[in-house]
Scaffold this active site. Structure first.
Site, short mmCIF file in Angstrom:
data_model
loop_
_atom_site.label_atom_id
_atom_site.label_comp_id
_atom_site.label_asym_id
_atom_site.label_seq_id
_atom_site.Cartn_x
_atom_site.Cartn_y
_atom_site.Cartn_z
N ASN A 10 0.88 -1.18 0.00
CA ASN A 10 0.00 0.00 0.00
C ASN A 10 0.91 1.22 0.00
OD1 ASN A 10 -1.78 2.06 0.52
ND2 ASN A 10 -2.37 1.36 2.56
N TRP A 11 1.04 1.83 -1.16
CA TRP A 11 2.01 2.94 -1.28
C TRP A 11 1.46 4.25 -0.73
CZ3 TRP A 11 4.60 2.32 -6.84
CH2 TRP A 11 5.26 1.08 -6.88
N LYS A 12 0.19 4.27 -0.37
CA LYS A 12 -0.44 5.48 0.19
C LYS A 12 -0.16 6.70 -0.71
CE LYS A 12 -0.33 3.35 4.68
NZ LYS A 12 -0.33 3.50 6.13
N HIS A 96 -9.74 1.46 4.33
CA HIS A 96 -8.51 1.62 5.10
C HIS A 96 -8.78 2.55 6.28
CE1 HIS A 96 -4.45 2.75 6.25
NE2 HIS A 96 -4.06 1.64 5.66
N GLU A 98 -7.20 4.94 7.44
CA GLU A 98 -6.95 6.36 7.15
C GLU A 98 -8.16 6.97 6.44
OE1 GLU A 98 -3.17 5.69 5.26
OE2 GLU A 98 -2.36 5.13 7.21
N GLU A 168 -5.82 -4.58 10.33
CA GLU A 168 -4.79 -3.57 10.59
C GLU A 168 -5.13 -2.80 11.86
OE1 GLU A 168 -2.69 -2.54 6.59
OE2 GLU A 168 -4.33 -1.16 6.89
N GLY A 174 2.11 2.51 10.77
CA GLY A 174 3.10 3.57 10.60
C GLY A 174 3.74 4.01 11.92
N SER A 214 2.97 -1.88 10.45
CA SER A 214 4.41 -1.96 10.74
C SER A 214 4.99 -3.35 10.49
CB SER A 214 4.71 -1.49 12.16
OG SER A 214 4.32 -0.14 12.31
N GLY A 235 2.74 -1.03 4.30
CA GLY A 235 2.85 0.39 3.98
C GLY A 235 4.32 0.78 3.82
N GLY A 236 4.90 1.30 4.88
CA GLY A 236 6.28 1.82 4.84
C GLY A 236 7.28 0.88 4.18
P1 PGA Z 1 2.53 0.41 7.65
O1 PGA Z 1 1.11 0.64 6.95
O2 PGA Z 1 3.09 -0.88 7.15
O3 PGA Z 1 3.35 1.59 7.25
O4 PGA Z 1 2.27 0.37 9.13
C1 PGA Z 1 0.25 -0.43 6.68
C2 PGA Z 1 -1.05 0.07 6.10
O5 PGA Z 1 -1.56 1.10 6.58
O6 PGA Z 1 -1.61 -0.53 5.16
#
Ligand code: PGA
Length: 255
Positions: A10-12, A96, A98, A168, A174, A214, A235-236
């Protein structure tokens, strides 16, 4: 295990179209030939085309991070399932945390999006997860069950087979904090129970449930070894080709 592992990036809201092409190319070069596990990258809308071009013909699939449920019309700023299909997407991340937090998406809206995605043969990656406050007040299972039921309401068992669920925990996204493998497994098993209640035990056994929050090369092995954890929504660690590849390789080694 009958279920295949699935590693999705997930590159956000990161990378311009040109930068996304560079990362997608590096991902394709390192894991594009891997056939033992499912792999996807989910860039921003504006990078679907450039990233999609770099992974075309490889085993890395394309996903989007959101969509609207209407087919077309006066919905300024929105994107439809058909448009994502046209851009080469196989997956779409929906619900998601977010989007729930910053854009006030509720289960009812997310459910409409899930249904529209499935109707257009896109595979939704439905995200569910509790906040820190909800965890600390003992509501984790209630929250996650309600989000799973709300998000998938009205689907048939056959349709549910095209859905991926991602657990999640919001407090782990994050932040560098990861749910322990046992904590994650407990919630994954509960989600599978909810799925069995909705779609039958057979379907529930086939649906992939990813962990996200994470996840990185250093903690992936222990998480992926859990019975009900079928991969990761990353994500990251998906923003660097080498760490993403290392997660894919962990899943291959356990397959
Ligand atoms: P993260 O994000 O790996 O940076 O914690 C995961 C996500 O929100 O899909």
């Amino acid at each position: 295990m009958a279920r295949r592992y699935f590693i999705a990036g997930n590159w956000k809201m990161n990378k311009t179209s040109a930068e996304a092409a560079v990362l997608a190319k590096a991902v394709a070069q390192s894991v594009g030939g891997v056939s033992e596990v499912d792999i996807a990258i989910c860039p921003t809308f504006t990078s679907l085309e450039s990233a999609g071009r770099e992974i075309k013909g490889t085993n890395v699939k394309l996903g989007a991070q959101n969509m609207y449920f209407e087919k077309s019309g006066a919905f300024t700023g929105e994107i439809s399932a058909d448009m994502l299909n046209g851009a080469g997407c196989e997956y779409v991340i929906l619900g998601h945390s977010e989007r729930r937090q910053y854009f006030k998406e509720c289960d009812c809206l997310i459910n409409k999006k899930v249904k529209a995605a499935v109707a257009a043969s896109l595979k939704p990656i439905l995200c569910v997860g509790e906040t820190l406050e909800e965890r600390e007040s003992g509501k984790t299972i209630d929250v996650v069950s309600a989000q799973t039921k709300g998000g998938l309401d009205g689907l048939s068992a056959a349709e549910a087979l095209n859905v991926v669920v991602a657990y999640e925990p919001v407090w782990a996204i994050g932040t560098g904090k990861t749910a322990t493998p046992a904590m994650a497994q407990e919630v994954h098993a509960e989600i599978r129970k909810v799925l069995a209640g909705m779609f039958g035990a057979d379907a529930a056994e086939k649906i992939q449930i990813l962990y996200g929050g994470s996840m990185k090369p250093e903690n992936a092995d222990e998480l992926l070894k859990q019975k009900d954890i079928d991969g990761g929504l990353i994500g990251g660690a998906a923003l660097k080709a080498d760490s993403f590849a290392s997660l894919v390789k962990s899943a291959v080694a356990l397959s």
